[in-house]
Write a protein that holds these residues in place. Structure first.
Motif, mmCIF file in Angstrom:
data_model
loop_
_atom_site.group_PDB
_atom_site.id
_atom_site.type_symbol
_atom_site.label_atom_id
_atom_site.label_comp_id
_atom_site.label_asym_id
_atom_site.label_seq_id
_atom_site.Cartn_x
_atom_site.Cartn_y
_atom_site.Cartn_z
ATOM 1 N N LEU A 139 0.828 -1.208 0.000
ATOM 2 C CA LEU A 139 0.000 0.000 0.000
ATOM 3 C C LEU A 139 0.859 1.254 0.000
ATOM 4 N N ASN A 140 1.897 1.275 0.839
ATOM 5 C CA ASN A 140 2.763 2.452 0.909
ATOM 6 C C ASN A 140 3.563 2.636 -0.372
ATOM 7 N N PHE A 141 3.901 1.547 -1.042
ATOM 8 C CA PHE A 141 4.615 1.685 -2.305
ATOM 9 C C PHE A 141 3.712 2.302 -3.376
ATOM 10 N N LEU A 148 5.073 10.499 -6.296
ATOM 11 C CA LEU A 148 6.080 10.847 -7.295
ATOM 12 C C LEU A 148 5.448 11.389 -8.580
ATOM 13 N N SER A 149 4.257 10.912 -8.899
ATOM 14 C CA SER A 149 3.604 11.368 -10.130
ATOM 15 C C SER A 149 2.908 12.724 -9.956
ATOM 16 N N VAL A 150 2.585 13.090 -8.711
ATOM 17 C CA VAL A 150 1.852 14.345 -8.476
ATOM 18 C C VAL A 150 2.787 15.436 -7.958
ATOM 19 N N SER A 151 3.431 15.171 -6.826
ATOM 20 C CA SER A 151 4.338 16.164 -6.227
ATOM 21 C C SER A 151 5.586 15.443 -5.736
ATOM 22 N N SER A 157 8.782 11.736 3.340
ATOM 23 C CA SER A 157 7.991 11.112 4.405
ATOM 24 C C SER A 157 7.572 9.687 4.043
ATOM 25 N N LYS A 158 7.219 9.482 2.776
ATOM 26 C CA LYS A 158 6.791 8.146 2.361
ATOM 27 C C LYS A 158 7.983 7.182 2.305
#
Length: 260
Positions: A139-141, A148-151, A157-158
């Motif tokens: 889920l976290n991946f 990465l695709s948005v901001s 943090s992730k």
């Protein structure tokens, strides 16, 4: 080993230290000659002995041979491997001691708080929490890819969440190491026991076959015990019956050799 004073980069696949260049056949031969000359006894002959690193350093070694002397085995404290400090203690440090958030409950929370537990602590279900951590990793991946695709600038943090999940999973697996060592020892002992039982069965089978051969010889009127106890240095010309008995004895020993 000697410290060159240069700052070396820390890497998981570090290159070998530069002292490996001193491990040449010529230098190894020189070191063996120095050991032999230093270990000569009163009769002038070299004596076999196990040299400790301290004793080797006490010898007058040339500079190129000093790198061939291994370091002392650490007896307490820590040692460094690829720039990371490792502890000599076999006890697995807790995640709390390492400053990492633990994502699964501790099996003895009451004991850690210093209180007497009202009932025995239930064993930790490692498989259940490993499965939960694996699902959280997936889920976290997916969330990490979405960030990465948005901001992309908010990835830190992730990444830290993924790192924490991996460390918790690795720590849970390490808790199984004593169990794995115990089961491996049990398996090895069971294999040795089965091997011993097979040898005993083969010996019992061989005994039955030899007993059958001896009984058959007795039925044929051959005294096998007298033939075996006969002296080997007897120079008398054997009779026909004695020659036949000797041949039967030889067949018995051949049978023994085949079974062995």
């Amino acid at each position: 080993m000697a410290d060159t004073g240069q700052q070396r980069p820390l890497t998981a696949f570090a290159p070998p230290p530069p002292l490996w260049k001193h491990f040449t056949p010529n230098n190894l031969k020189k070191l063996e000659e120095i050991k032999k000359s230093a270990s000569k006894g009163e009769n002038g002959k070299p004596q076999k002995r196990n040299w400790t690193p301290t004793e080797l350093r006490a010898l007058d070694l040339p500079p190129e041979l000093r790198f061939l002397v291994p370091p002392e085995i650490p007896k307490s404290g820590h040692y460094s491997v690829f720039g990371e400090l490792q502890s000599l203690s076999t006890a697995l440090p807790s995640l709390k001691d390492q400053g990492i958030t633990q994502l699964y409950p501790s099996p003895s929370t009451d004991d850690a708080a210093g209180e007497q537990p009202s009932e025995p602590a239930r064993p930790l279900n490692h498989a259940y929490y490993l499965l939960k951590i694996s699902k959280s990793l997936l889920l976290n991946f997916l969330e990490f890819v979405g960030i990465l695709s948005v901001s992309p600038e908010q990835f830190e943090s992730k990444v830290e969440d993924l790192r924490n999940l991996f460390i918790n999973a690795h720590h849970l697996l390490n808790l199984y190491r004593p169990h794995q060592a115990r089961e491996s020892l049990i398996l090895m002992m069971e294999e040795q026991l089965n091997h011993t039982k097979e040898e005993i069965q083969q010996m019992d089978k061989l005994k039955e076959e030899l007993t059958g051969v001896l009984e058959q010889l007795k039925k044929d009127g051959i005294d096998i015990e007298t033939a075996i106890e006969a002296p080997e240095n007897d120079t008398k010309q054997p009779s026909e019956s004695e020659g036949k008995t000797t041949e039967n004895v030889r067949l018995v020993w051949e049978l023994l050799d085949e079974k062995n």
